[in-house]
Design a protein around this motif. Structure first.
Motif, PDB file in Angstrom:
ATOM      1  N   VAL A   7       0.852  -1.190   0.000  1.00  0.00           N
ATOM      2  CA  VAL A   7       0.000   0.000   0.000  1.00  0.00           C
ATOM      3  C   VAL A   7       0.886   1.237   0.000  1.00  0.00           C
ATOM      4  CG1 VAL A   7      -1.734   1.315   1.305  1.00  0.00           C
ATOM      5  CG2 VAL A   7      -1.862  -1.181   1.211  1.00  0.00           C
ATOM      6  N   CYS A   8       0.525   2.231  -0.782  1.00  0.00           N
ATOM      7  CA  CYS A   8       1.268   3.490  -0.811  1.00  0.00           C
ATOM      8  C   CYS A   8       1.266   4.113   0.582  1.00  0.00           C
ATOM      9  CB  CYS A   8       0.638   4.436  -1.828  1.00  0.00           C
ATOM     10  SG  CYS A   8       1.478   6.050  -1.929  1.00  0.00           S
ATOM     11  N   PRO A   9       2.414   4.598   1.066  1.00  0.00           N
ATOM     12  CA  PRO A   9       2.495   5.094   2.446  1.00  0.00           C
ATOM     13  C   PRO A   9       2.138   6.557   2.624  1.00  0.00           C
ATOM     14  CG  PRO A   9       4.677   5.121   1.472  1.00  0.00           C
ATOM     15  CD  PRO A   9       3.749   4.572   0.416  1.00  0.00           C
ATOM     16  N   TYR A  10       1.751   7.251   1.571  1.00  0.00           N
ATOM     17  CA  TYR A  10       1.605   8.705   1.676  1.00  0.00           C
ATOM     18  C   TYR A  10       0.234   9.128   2.175  1.00  0.00           C
ATOM     19  CZ  TYR A  10       6.241   9.205  -0.284  1.00  0.00           C
ATOM     20  OH  TYR A  10       7.590   9.145  -0.468  1.00  0.00           O
ATOM     21  N   CYS A  11      -0.726   9.423   1.326  1.00  0.00           N
ATOM     22  CA  CYS A  11      -1.975  10.048   1.783  1.00  0.00           C
ATOM     23  C   CYS A  11      -3.007   9.024   2.247  1.00  0.00           C
ATOM     24  CB  CYS A  11      -2.559  10.928   0.675  1.00  0.00           C
ATOM     25  SG  CYS A  11      -3.384  10.029  -0.663  1.00  0.00           S
ATOM     26  N   GLY A  46       2.834   8.378  -5.462  1.00  0.00           N
ATOM     27  CA  GLY A  46       2.819   6.926  -5.513  1.00  0.00           C
ATOM     28  C   GLY A  46       3.894   6.338  -6.397  1.00  0.00           C
ATOM     29  N   TRP A  47       4.158   7.006  -7.525  1.00  0.00           N
ATOM     30  CA  TRP A  47       5.211   6.514  -8.429  1.00  0.00           C
ATOM     31  C   TRP A  47       6.590   6.607  -7.782  1.00  0.00           C
ATOM     32  CZ3 TRP A  47       4.488   3.472 -12.303  1.00  0.00           C
ATOM     33  CH2 TRP A  47       3.303   3.534 -13.062  1.00  0.00           C
ATOM     34  N   ASN A  48       6.708   7.429  -6.742  1.00  0.00           N
ATOM     35  CA  ASN A  48       7.990   7.584  -6.042  1.00  0.00           C
ATOM     36  C   ASN A  48       7.869   7.128  -4.591  1.00  0.00           C
ATOM     37  OD1 ASN A  48       9.879   9.242  -7.989  1.00  0.00           O
ATOM     38  ND2 ASN A  48       7.830  10.129  -8.177  1.00  0.00           N
ATOM     39  N   ILE A 102       0.450   3.041  25.013  1.00  0.00           N
ATOM     40  CA  ILE A 102       0.834   2.534  23.698  1.00  0.00           C
ATOM     41  C   ILE A 102       0.345   3.510  22.632  1.00  0.00           C
ATOM     42  CG2 ILE A 102       0.462   0.693  21.997  1.00  0.00           C
ATOM     43  CD1 ILE A 102       2.159  -0.277  24.239  1.00  0.00           C
ATOM     44  N   ILE A 103       1.192   3.813  21.660  1.00  0.00           N
ATOM     45  CA  ILE A 103       0.784   4.605  20.501  1.00  0.00           C
ATOM     46  C   ILE A 103       0.718   3.677  19.292  1.00  0.00           C
ATOM     47  CG2 ILE A 103       1.334   6.520  18.975  1.00  0.00           C
ATOM     48  CD1 ILE A 103       0.588   7.418  21.748  1.00  0.00           C
ATOM     49  N   GLY A 104      -0.502   3.485  18.765  1.00  0.00           N
ATOM     50  CA  GLY A 104      -0.677   2.690  17.557  1.00  0.00           C
ATOM     51  C   GLY A 104      -0.427   3.544  16.329  1.00  0.00           C
ATOM     52  N   SER A 105      -0.787   3.017  15.170  1.00  0.00           N
ATOM     53  CA  SER A 105      -0.510   3.749  13.948  1.00  0.00           C
ATOM     54  C   SER A 105      -1.598   3.529  12.908  1.00  0.00           C
ATOM     55  CB  SER A 105       0.835   3.310  13.357  1.00  0.00           C
ATOM     56  OG  SER A 105       1.045   3.906  12.088  1.00  0.00           O
ATOM     57  N   ALA A 106      -1.951   4.613  12.215  1.00  0.00           N
ATOM     58  CA  ALA A 106      -2.913   4.528  11.116  1.00  0.00           C
ATOM     59  C   ALA A 106      -2.270   3.992   9.852  1.00  0.00           C
ATOM     60  CB  ALA A 106      -3.513   5.906  10.849  1.00  0.00           C
ATOM     61  N   LYS A 107      -0.987   3.635   9.930  1.00  0.00           N
ATOM     62  CA  LYS A 107      -0.318   2.985   8.805  1.00  0.00           C
ATOM     63  C   LYS A 107      -0.063   1.506   9.086  1.00  0.00           C
ATOM     64  CE  LYS A 107       1.758   7.112   6.813  1.00  0.00           C
ATOM     65  NZ  LYS A 107       2.977   7.777   6.313  1.00  0.00           N
ATOM     66  N   ILE A 326     -18.345  12.274   2.965  1.00  0.00           N
ATOM     67  CA  ILE A 326     -17.066  11.574   2.904  1.00  0.00           C
ATOM     68  C   ILE A 326     -15.992  12.422   3.582  1.00  0.00           C
ATOM     69  CG2 ILE A 326     -15.207  10.788   1.384  1.00  0.00           C
ATOM     70  CD1 ILE A 326     -17.213   9.755  -0.530  1.00  0.00           C
ATOM     71  N   PRO A 327     -15.555  12.044   4.787  1.00  0.00           N
ATOM     72  CA  PRO A 327     -14.407  12.714   5.400  1.00  0.00           C
ATOM     73  C   PRO A 327     -13.113  12.158   4.804  1.00  0.00           C
ATOM     74  CG  PRO A 327     -15.276  11.040   6.884  1.00  0.00           C
ATOM     75  CD  PRO A 327     -16.154  11.020   5.662  1.00  0.00           C
ATOM     76  N   LEU A 328     -12.205  13.027   4.432  1.00  0.00           N
ATOM     77  CA  LEU A 328     -10.934  12.594   3.860  1.00  0.00           C
ATOM     78  C   LEU A 328      -9.900  12.501   4.972  1.00  0.00           C
ATOM     79  CD1 LEU A 328     -10.924  14.720   0.589  1.00  0.00           C
ATOM     80  CD2 LEU A 328     -11.627  12.338   0.901  1.00  0.00           C
ATOM     81  N   LEU A 329      -9.562  11.284   5.341  1.00  0.00           N
ATOM     82  CA  LEU A 329      -8.635  11.043   6.442  1.00  0.00           C
ATOM     83  C   LEU A 329      -7.195  11.171   5.955  1.00  0.00           C
ATOM     84  CD1 LEU A 329     -10.453   8.014   8.099  1.00  0.00           C
ATOM     85  CD2 LEU A 329     -10.856  10.459   8.418  1.00  0.00           C
ATOM     86  N   GLY A 330      -6.296  11.426   6.893  1.00  0.00           N
ATOM     87  CA  GLY A 330      -4.930  11.771   6.526  1.00  0.00           C
ATOM     88  C   GLY A 330      -4.030  10.607   6.200  1.00  0.00           C
ATOM     89  N   GLN A 331      -4.323   9.417   6.721  1.00  0.00           N
ATOM     90  CA  GLN A 331      -3.478   8.255   6.465  1.00  0.00           C
ATOM     91  C   GLN A 331      -4.349   7.081   6.048  1.00  0.00           C
ATOM     92  OE1 GLN A 331      -0.551   7.516   9.562  1.00  0.00           O
ATOM     93  NE2 GLN A 331      -0.269   9.720   9.908  1.00  0.00           N
ATOM     94  N   SER A 332      -3.707   6.069   5.484  1.00  0.00           N
ATOM     95  CA  SER A 332      -4.430   5.035   4.754  1.00  0.00           C
ATOM     96  C   SER A 332      -5.288   4.136   5.628  1.00  0.00           C
ATOM     97  CB  SER A 332      -3.454   4.168   3.963  1.00  0.00           C
ATOM     98  OG  SER A 332      -2.468   3.618   4.822  1.00  0.00           O
ATOM     99  N   ASN A 333      -4.993   4.017   6.929  1.00  0.00           N
ATOM    100  CA  ASN A 333      -5.807   3.124   7.758  1.00  0.00           C
ATOM    101  C   ASN A 333      -6.242   3.790   9.064  1.00  0.00           C
ATOM    102  OD1 ASN A 333      -7.216   0.719   8.101  1.00  0.00           O
ATOM    103  ND2 ASN A 333      -5.559  -0.241   9.249  1.00  0.00           N
ATOM    104  N   MET A 334      -6.578   5.067   8.989  1.00  0.00           N
ATOM    105  CA  MET A 334      -7.124   5.738  10.175  1.00  0.00           C
ATOM    106  C   MET A 334      -8.401   5.080  10.644  1.00  0.00           C
ATOM    107  SD  MET A 334      -6.642   9.832   9.796  1.00  0.00           S
ATOM    108  CE  MET A 334      -5.191  10.637  10.463  1.00  0.00           C
ATOM    109  N   GLN A 335      -9.281   4.753   9.703  1.00  0.00           N
ATOM    110  CA  GLN A 335     -10.560   4.136  10.068  1.00  0.00           C
ATOM    111  C   GLN A 335     -10.330   2.786  10.740  1.00  0.00           C
ATOM    112  OE1 GLN A 335     -13.622   5.824   9.408  1.00  0.00           O
ATOM    113  NE2 GLN A 335     -14.210   4.382  10.991  1.00  0.00           N
TER     114      GLN A 335
END
Length: 342
Positions: A7-11, A46-48, A102-107, A326-335
């Motif tokens: 998965v792309c790590p950016y947005c 994504g290409w980079n 503990i700090i989890g991650s949305a990535k 549709i809320p646009l979340l900042g990272q790929s797995n915030m939800q």
């Protein structure tokens, strides 16, 4: 040469791509045609997505603080695990479970976040577990949950293409969520009306049929004013309101005070522009609201999200394809991180 799906790590779009692996080196990417969001496409980010893997500042071994001056030394994984285990036990015994966090991650994946949650609550015995959503989109989780019973987007991203009216608020979409921006531009090509509310003139704003530029932090005021106009001019969906909503009379009383003079002085927006927006949004049976952190990171963020939910319900633009919020979340797995209890 082999391809590894990731998965792309950016947005927050979370596009699917394959890393091109030559030996033990990732030297390129290929978009996944099967991914529901990217659908064989990638933005320039994504290409980079792979060069940072070999950045000289990345860690190669665990580090342990060597002394109180803040210097660190490299160590083995076994020593690092033993050190963490020992200190967790000592701190828990001396200060109790609530002293640990503990700090989890949305990535992280859902499975990883679930394990973090279980480790925190079942092993350490603490409820102190969090992730970055509280900084970015806590108002979304609270506001949409209180309004609809679920703190998540009401419709899928792919439905954007078939929307008739798209209201974008607090989002530089083509830059921050390029694949969502791509869906919006396709909808515009198909004849959709795009309304953008943003103090800045972003790329997506330049492609809109109506761009309103309120004073920063005044979104709650103009949204309530918009609802007042819709109610007063009989643009509301009375059938939907009577069958599917509660406390309409309360909302009706609240928005009465948002008169044109007050709203213009607070927001800088004129009545004619708000009325034009009200007519466009309420006349369509496929009106969609898309918003980003431009509205959530204010002290009244939760109230603003709830006001947007009220706007959707007021016009019956919820519960149907190509409508909703549709809320646009900042990272790929915030939800996912939130759904897993992190």
């Amino acid at each position: 040469m082999r391809n590894v799906l990731t998965v792309c790590p950016y947005c927050g779009c979370g596009c699917g791509l394959y890393l091109k692996i030559d030996g033990n080196t990732a030297d390129g990417v290929v978009p996944s045609k099967e991914h529901p969001i990217s659908r064989g496409q990638l933005c320039v980010k994504g290409w980079n997505a792979h060069p940072f893997i070999y950045n000289s500042q990345r860690l190669h071994e665990p580090l342990v603080r060597a002394d109180r001056s803040g210097t660190y030394r490299e160590t083995s994984w076994n020593e690092a695990y033993n050190f963490v285990t020992k200190r967790f036990k000592e701190i828990k015994e001396k200060y109790g479970s609530s002293s640990l966090g503990i700090i989890g991650s949305a990535k992280c994946t859902n499975e990883e976040n679930f394990l973090l949650m279980k480790f925190a609550r079942s092993v350490l015995g603490t409820n102190n577990i969090d992730n970055c959503v509280r900084l970015c989109h806590a108002p979304t989780l609270r506001g949409l949950n209180d309004s609809f019973g679920l703190g998540a987007m009401t419709n899928s991203i792919n439905e954007v293409e078939n929307a008739e009216v798209i209201l974008v608020i607090g989002s530089n979409t083509t830059e921050e969520h390029p694949m969502v921006g791509n869906r919006i531009l396709k909808a515009v090509d198909h004849g959709a009306k795009l309304i953008v509310v943003d103090p800045r003139r972003t790329q997506i704003a330049s492609m809109s049929c109506l761009h309103l530029r309120p004073k920063p932090g005044t979104d709650l005021v103009w949204i309530n004013s918009l609802m007042r106009i819709i109610i007063e001019e009989n643009l509301a969906d009375s059938d939907f309101i009577s069958k599917r909503t509660e406390n309409f009379e309360v909302v009706k009383e609240i928005v009465k005070k948002f008169m044109p003079e007050y709203v213009e002085s607070m927001t800088g927006l004129g009545l004619s522009d708000l009325r034009r927006m009200a007519i466009m949004y309420s006349h369509s049976r496929a009106s969609m609201i898309i918003y980003g952190m431009g509205i959530t990171q204010h002290s009244n963020g939760t109230d603003t999200v709830q006001a947007l939910a009220n706007l959707a319900m007021l016009t019956g633009n919820i519960g149907r394809e190509s409508s909703g919020i549709i809320p646009l979340l900042g990272q790929s797995n915030m939800q996912g991180a939130c759904d897993m209890g992190v």
